[in-house]
Motif scaffolding. Structure first.
Motif, PDB file in Angstrom:
ATOM      1  N   GLY A 126      45.199  36.149  45.210  1.00 33.09           N
ATOM      2  CA  GLY A 126      45.037  35.718  46.545  1.00 33.09           C
ATOM      3  C   GLY A 126      45.578  34.308  46.591  1.00 33.09           C
ATOM      4  N   ASP A 127      45.570  33.303  45.661  1.00 29.10           N
ATOM      5  CA  ASP A 127      46.102  31.935  45.776  1.00 29.10           C
ATOM      6  C   ASP A 127      47.545  32.175  46.009  1.00 29.10           C
ATOM      7  N   SER A 128      48.055  33.025  45.226  1.00 29.73           N
ATOM      8  CA  SER A 128      49.658  33.229  45.145  1.00 29.73           C
ATOM      9  C   SER A 128      50.159  33.821  46.388  1.00 29.73           C
ATOM     10  N   TRP A 129      49.392  34.647  46.739  1.00 29.19           N
ATOM     11  CA  TRP A 129      49.756  35.459  48.178  1.00 29.19           C
ATOM     12  C   TRP A 129      49.510  34.714  49.379  1.00 29.19           C
ATOM     13  N   LEU A 130      48.684  33.750  49.380  1.00 29.05           N
ATOM     14  CA  LEU A 130      48.497  33.022  50.592  1.00 29.05           C
ATOM     15  C   LEU A 130      49.605  32.165  50.819  1.00 29.05           C
ATOM     16  N   LYS A 131      50.340  31.672  49.771  1.00 33.53           N
ATOM     17  CA  LYS A 131      51.627  31.142  49.952  1.00 33.53           C
ATOM     18  C   LYS A 131      52.861  31.939  50.487  1.00 33.53           C
ATOM     19  N   LEU A 132      52.681  33.387  50.465  1.00 33.15           N
ATOM     20  CA  LEU A 132      53.477  34.251  51.139  1.00 33.15           C
ATOM     21  C   LEU A 132      52.906  34.520  52.734  1.00 33.15           C
ATOM     22  N   GLY A 133      51.749  33.766  53.052  1.00 32.36           N
ATOM     23  CA  GLY A 133      51.373  34.192  54.362  1.00 32.36           C
ATOM     24  C   GLY A 133      50.572  35.369  54.453  1.00 32.36           C
ATOM     25  N   ILE A 134      49.983  35.784  53.304  1.00 37.44           N
ATOM     26  CA  ILE A 134      48.967  36.893  53.210  1.00 37.44           C
ATOM     27  C   ILE A 134      47.890  36.529  52.566  1.00 37.44           C
ATOM     28  N   LYS A 135      46.760  37.063  53.462  1.00 35.59           N
ATOM     29  CA  LYS A 135      45.340  36.596  52.977  1.00 35.59           C
ATOM     30  C   LYS A 135      44.608  37.833  52.583  1.00 35.59           C
ATOM     31  N   ILE A 136      44.094  37.785  51.335  1.00 39.85           N
ATOM     32  CA  ILE A 136      43.355  39.135  50.744  1.00 39.85           C
ATOM     33  C   ILE A 136      41.939  38.734  50.787  1.00 39.85           C
ATOM     34  N   PHE A 137      41.125  39.741  50.739  1.00 41.50           N
ATOM     35  CA  PHE A 137      39.499  39.763  50.574  1.00 41.50           C
ATOM     36  C   PHE A 137      39.215  40.874  49.552  1.00 41.50           C
ATOM     37  N   ASN A 138      38.123  40.239  48.788  1.00 43.37           N
ATOM     38  CA  ASN A 138      37.716  41.367  47.610  1.00 43.37           C
ATOM     39  C   ASN A 138      36.621  42.206  48.389  1.00 43.37           C
ATOM     40  N   ARG A 139      36.698  43.395  48.351  1.00 43.81           N
ATOM     41  CA  ARG A 139      35.550  44.278  48.773  1.00 43.81           C
ATOM     42  C   ARG A 139      35.031  45.155  47.584  1.00 43.81           C
ATOM     43  N   PRO A 140      34.058  44.473  46.676  1.00 42.57           N
ATOM     44  CA  PRO A 140      33.461  45.541  45.620  1.00 42.57           C
ATOM     45  C   PRO A 140      32.371  46.679  45.953  1.00 42.57           C
ATOM     46  N   MET A 141      32.350  47.887  45.532  1.00 42.62           N
ATOM     47  CA  MET A 141      31.502  48.753  46.072  1.00 42.62           C
ATOM     48  C   MET A 141      31.271  49.625  44.561  1.00 42.62           C
ATOM     49  N   GLN A 142      30.357  50.716  44.635  1.00 46.61           N
ATOM     50  CA  GLN A 142      30.184  51.302  43.674  1.00 46.61           C
ATOM     51  C   GLN A 142      31.338  52.518  43.371  1.00 46.61           C
ATOM     52  N   ARG A 143      31.425  52.726  42.311  1.00 48.33           N
ATOM     53  CA  ARG A 143      32.666  53.440  41.901  1.00 48.33           C
ATOM     54  C   ARG A 143      33.000  54.790  42.777  1.00 48.33           C
ATOM     55  N   GLU A 144      31.920  55.312  42.804  1.00 43.23           N
ATOM     56  CA  GLU A 144      32.020  56.635  43.520  1.00 43.23           C
ATOM     57  C   GLU A 144      32.377  56.513  45.221  1.00 43.23           C
ATOM     58  N   VAL A 145      31.789  55.380  45.611  1.00 41.59           N
ATOM     59  CA  VAL A 145      31.983  55.060  47.050  1.00 41.59           C
ATOM     60  C   VAL A 145      33.529  54.714  47.089  1.00 41.59           C
ATOM     61  N   LEU A 146      33.922  54.041  46.217  1.00 42.81           N
ATOM     62  CA  LEU A 146      35.395  53.469  46.297  1.00 42.81           C
ATOM     63  C   LEU A 146      36.326  54.728  46.279  1.00 42.81           C
ATOM     64  N   ARG A 147      36.002  55.630  45.304  1.00 38.61           N
ATOM     65  CA  ARG A 147      36.801  56.784  44.949  1.00 38.61           C
ATOM     66  C   ARG A 147      36.910  57.813  46.326  1.00 38.61           C
ATOM     67  N   ASN A 148      35.628  57.815  47.199  1.00 44.14           N
ATOM     68  CA  ASN A 148      35.749  58.732  48.315  1.00 44.14           C
ATOM     69  C   ASN A 148      36.523  58.173  49.339  1.00 44.14           C
ATOM     70  N   ARG A 149      36.423  56.423  49.410  1.00 43.13           N
ATOM     71  CA  ARG A 149      37.180  55.932  50.544  1.00 43.13           C
ATOM     72  C   ARG A 149      38.822  56.108  50.400  1.00 43.13           C
TER      73      ARG A 149
END
Length: 655
Positions: free
Chosen positions: A490-513
Motif C-alpha cells: 500500500g505504501d508503494s501503490w500510494l505513490k502511484l495514486g492508488i489507495k488500498i484497504f485490507n479487508r480480512p474475513m473468514q476463509r469460507e466467506v472470502l471464497r464465496n465472495r
C-alpha cells in the motif's frame, strides 16, 4: 514398499537434489508413457507378525480378529534402511487446527491412496497392489485380496462399481455428472470389473490426469464403502426404513442424507468406514477430535508390526492466531499448519523450555503470497481495468519486492513474479523478473496511458466513472503477515495514486465472495507447485478451476460443464485454454514442454497474477522423542500432502 529412514534422510535428500537439479525430468505422469506396469515394492516379511499392544485385549476377547486376519494377503511392507530404526507401536500425535473443518487433515496426512507419490515424487501403488497402464489411456487397477475396511468388511471391486454406477452417475447424487478429471474431450471412461480384485478404467485417448488425481492431498476418490452406504441409497434400502432415516436426520430427501454420509475425505462421519491409518471416532461439532488406529490398515513394517505406529491422532481446534502460541508452549507433537516464517523467532526461543525442535522445510509455491486481480469481478469498471494488461503491469512494477523480502523475510526469499522456480527444467529467470522490478516512473506512465490522469484532492487517481481508485484487497485474515504485506504494498501503490484497504474475513466467506464476483482483488497463497516438469498438469495456470481467484467464474464454468459461471470472453484466457487442450492431447514430452513454455511466457508477459517472493522457509515444530520426521524436506500441499508423502504412519514416539 521401501522408504528411506527419517533418522537418516541423507539418501533421500541427495536423490531429491539430483532430481530437482535435473528439473524433475524423470517425473513424467505414467499415463503419458506407453505400456507400463507399476508394481508395489512389497518385500517379504522377515519375521512373524506381531500383535499390536493396544489391541491385544480386544483380540483375546474375540472383539477384534488377530493381526494375521486383519491384514491383506499381501500387505504393503515398510522396510527402512538401516532396519534398526524401525519404530515402536503406541503413542499419540497431537495437532492443532484453526477450524473444525480441518479434521480432514486426518485423511490428508494419513495419505493412504490408491496410487500415491513417493518421497522422490514418483507414483507408487499403495492401497492398490499393482497398476497396469496401456498407452496412457487404459488403467487396470489390481486390489490386494483380503484388504478390509476399518470396520472389517471386505474392500473389493464392488466398492468401485457402487461409486461409479450408483453415485458418480446418479443424477440425484451427482447432478453435473462424474468429476471433470474423468472426462477427456467429452468422453467418459468405460469402467469394468473383471473380478472382485480388479477394476479397469479405459478411454479412447490418453488421460494424463488420472493417476495424479488419485495421488493428491485431497484426491479423486473412486470407491466408497458400499456395504455401509447402501442403507442410504434408494436403489438398495427398504423404502420405509429410508424415509424414516431421512426424517430422523432432518434431511430434504435420500440424496441429501446420502451426501452427508458418503464423503470419505471430510473425516466428519465416524460411522463411515475408512482405509486410512487412523479413523475418526468423534462426532462433530467439537473442539477436540480423536482419531484411533485403524485395526485393518494394510501396511506393516519389516519386523511384522502393523502400522501406524502411533495409536492415536488428536486434533484440537483453536483460534488460528493461537496455533503458534500453543505450539511454542508444547501443545503439539508435530505442527506446521498454522505456522509461518514470521513465527520462527518466537518458536526458536521456546525450543529448550518446551522440549521441541524447530526445523525449516522448503516451500515450492510460485509465490508465497500473490495478488489476484479478479478478471471476472461483477463490477464492470473494475472488470475492464483488471483485464487491461497495462494496469496489471503497472501494479506489478509498483511493488517493492526487495523491501518485502528484507522487512518480512530477512532477505531469505526469492524475489520475483509468480513463475517456475529454480530446479525445474522449465525454469527461466527472465520470466520471474519480467515486470517485477520496482519502477514507479514506468508504472505511473502506464496508468497515465490508460487515461487515469484525474486525481482527487488527496492525489488519488479517479476511475472512469469518477470513483477514487481505492482498492479493497480481501484476505482470509489468518495471519498478521497478510496485513504486513499489504501495508508495504500500500505504501508503494500510494505513490502511484492508488489507495488500498485490507479487508480480512473468514476463509469460507472470502471464497464465496470471490466466486460470486464480489471481490475486486485478493491477497492469497501462490500457485501450489512451481517445480514443474513438462508432464505435470498446467491446471493452476489455466482457467479450469473455480478456486483460482483471478478467474473464478471461468473456472466454475469449466468445472460445471457450462451449467454455471461464465464462458471465457478474454482472448488471452482463451489462448491458455487452447494450450491446455493441446497439452491434454499431446503424446510426447517434447510437445508438452513446448506448450508449457508458451503458457509460462503468457503468464510472465500478461502478469495475470502479481507475485511477491517465493521459497520462504516453513517452520516445522517436532517434539523431542517424536521420531522419523525428516530433518529437511519439501513442505507442499500438492504434490506432497504436507507430511503425507513422508509416511506419517511410520512416525513414532519414544516413551
Amino acid at each position: 514398499m521401501n522408504v528411506t529412514s527419517r533418522r537418516l534422510p541423507g539418501r533421500f535428500l541427495v536423490f531429491l537434489c539430483l532430481t530437482l537439479a535435473a528439473g524433475l525430468a524423470g517425473f513424467v505422469p505414467l499415463a503419458a508413457r506407453a505400456d507400463i506396469e507399476i508394481m508395489s515394492d512389497d518385500s517379504a516379511l522377515s519375521t512373524a507378525l506381531q500383535e499390536t499392544p493396544i489391541l491385544e485385549q480386544a483380540v483375546a476377547s474375540g472383539q477384534t480378529p488377530p493381526v494375521s486376519e486383519r491384514l491383506p494377503d499381501t500387505p504393503s511392507v515398510y522396510s527402512p534402511l538401516p532396519p534398526e530404526v524401525l519404530g515402536e507401536q503406541g503413542g499419540e500425535w497431537r495437532m492443532l487446527v484453526g477450524r473444525e473443518k480441518d479434521v480432514r487433515l486426518g485423511f490428508v496426512y494419513g495419505y493412504a491412496r490408491l496410487v500415491g507419490y513417493s518421497e522422490a515424487l514418483e507414483f507408487q501403488p499403495d492401497i492398490l497392489k499393482e497398476v497396469v497402464v496401456e498407452d496412457g489411456r487404459a488403467f487396470t487397477l489390481k486390489l490386494r485380496p483380503g484388504h478390509r475396511w476399518s470396520d472389517g468388511a471386505p474392500f473389493t471391486s464392488e466398492d468401485f462399481r457402487y461409486w461409479w454406477e450408483d453415485m458418480a452417475n446418479n443424477e440425484e447424487l451427482s447432478p453435473v455428472g462424474p468429476p471433470a478429471s474423468l472426462i477427456i474431450e467429452g468422453e467418459l471412461p468405460t469402467v469394468t470389473y473383471p473380478d472382485s480384485y480388479t477394476v479397469r478404467y479405459e478411454w479412447s485417448r490418453p488421460n494424463p490426469f488420472f493417476l495424479a488425481s488419485l495421488a493428491r492431498a485431497l484426491p479423486l476418490v473412486i470407491y466408497s464403502p458400499s456395504h455401509y452406504l447402501k442403507q442410504f441409497h434408494k436403489s438398495y434400502a427398504e423404502p420405509e426404513a429410508l424415509a424414516k432415516r431421512v426424517e430422523e436426520n432432518g434431511m430434504r430427501d435420500w440424496a441429501q442424507l446420502h451426501g452427508r454420509r458418503d464423503n470419505l475425505s471430510r473425516f466428519d462421519n465416524p460411522a463411515l468406514p475408512t482405509l486410512q491409518p487412523w479413523m475418526p471416532v468423534t462426532e462433530p461439532p467439537s473442539t477436540r477430535f480423536e482419531l484411533k488406529r485403524n485395526p485393518f490398515f494394510h501396511r506393516v513394517d519389516s519386523a511384522g508390526k502393523q502400522l501406524p505406529y502411533l495409536d492415536q491422532m488428536t486434533i484440537v481446534v483453536t483460534g488460528g492466531d493461537l496455533i503458534p502460541v500453543k505450539s511454542g508452549a508444547g501443545d503439539a507433537d508435530l505442527q506446521a499448519r498454522g505456522l509461518r516464517f514470521d513465527d520462527y523467532t518466537f518458536l526458536k526461543q521456546s525450543e529448550e523450555r518446551s522440549g521441541y525442535e524447530v526445523r525449516l522445510w522448503d516451500t515450492v509455491r510460485g509465490s508465497e503470497y500473490a495478488i489476484y486481480p479478479n478478471l471476472t469481478v461483477s463490477d464492470p469498471v473494475w472488470r475492464e481495468l483488471n483485464r487491461d494488461v497495462r494496469y496489471r503491469r503497472a501494479l506489478s512494477l509498483g511493488v517493492n519486492r526487495h523491501e518485502v523480502n528484507q522487512v518480512i523475510y530477512f532477505g531469505l526469499a526469492n524475489e520475483g513474479n509468480q513463475s517456475i522456480l529454480p530446479g525445474s527444467s522449465l525454469y527461466d529467470p527472465e520470466l520471474r523478473q519480467r515486470y517485477a522490478s520496482y519502477d514507479l516512473e514506468r508504472a505511473n506512465l502506464l496508468l497515465d496511458e490508460l487515461g487515469l490522469t484525474q486525481r482527487d484532492d488527496r492525489g488519488i487517481r479517479l476511475l472512469p466513472d469518477g470513483r477514487p481508485m481505492e482498492i479493497v484487497v480481501e484476505t482470509a485474515g489468518e495471519s498478521s503477515l497478510e496485513s504486513d504485506l499489504l501495508e508495504l504494498i500500500g505504501d508503494s501503490w500510494l505513490k502511484l495514486g492508488i489507495k488500498i484497504f485490507n479487508r480480512p474475513m473468514q476463509r469460507e466467506v472470502l471464497r464465496n465472495r470471490v466466486f460470486a464476483g464480489e471481490t475486486v482483488m485478493t491477497l492469497w497463497l501462490g500457485y501450489e507447485n512451481a517445480v514443474i516438469s513438462p508432464g505435470m498438469s498446467p491446471e493452476e495456470f489455466v482457467p479450469v478451476h473455480q478456486d483460482s481467484f483471478h478467474w473464478p467464474k471461468w473456472g466454475q464454468y469449466h468445472e460445471n460443464k457450462g451449467a454455471s459461471g461464465e464462458g471465457i470472453d478474454m482472448p488471452v484466457a482463451q489462448r491458455l485454454m487452447g494450450l491446455y487442450e493441446k497439452w491434454v492431447a499431446a503424446r510426447s514430452t517434447a510437445e508438452r514442454r513446448a506448450i508449457w513454455k508458451e503458457i509460462l511466457e503468457i503468464h510472465a508477459d500478461q502478469v495475470l497474477t502479481i507475485g511477491l517472493v517465493a521459497q520462504v522457509p516453513q517452520p516445522v515444530v517436532v517434539m523431542n522423542g517424536f521420531e522419523n520426521v525428516p530433518e529437511k524436506a519439501i513442505y507442499n500441499w500438492d504434490p506432497g500432502a504436507h507430511f503425507g508423502i513422508y509416511r506419517p504412519d511410520t512416525f513414532w514416539q519414544q516413551r
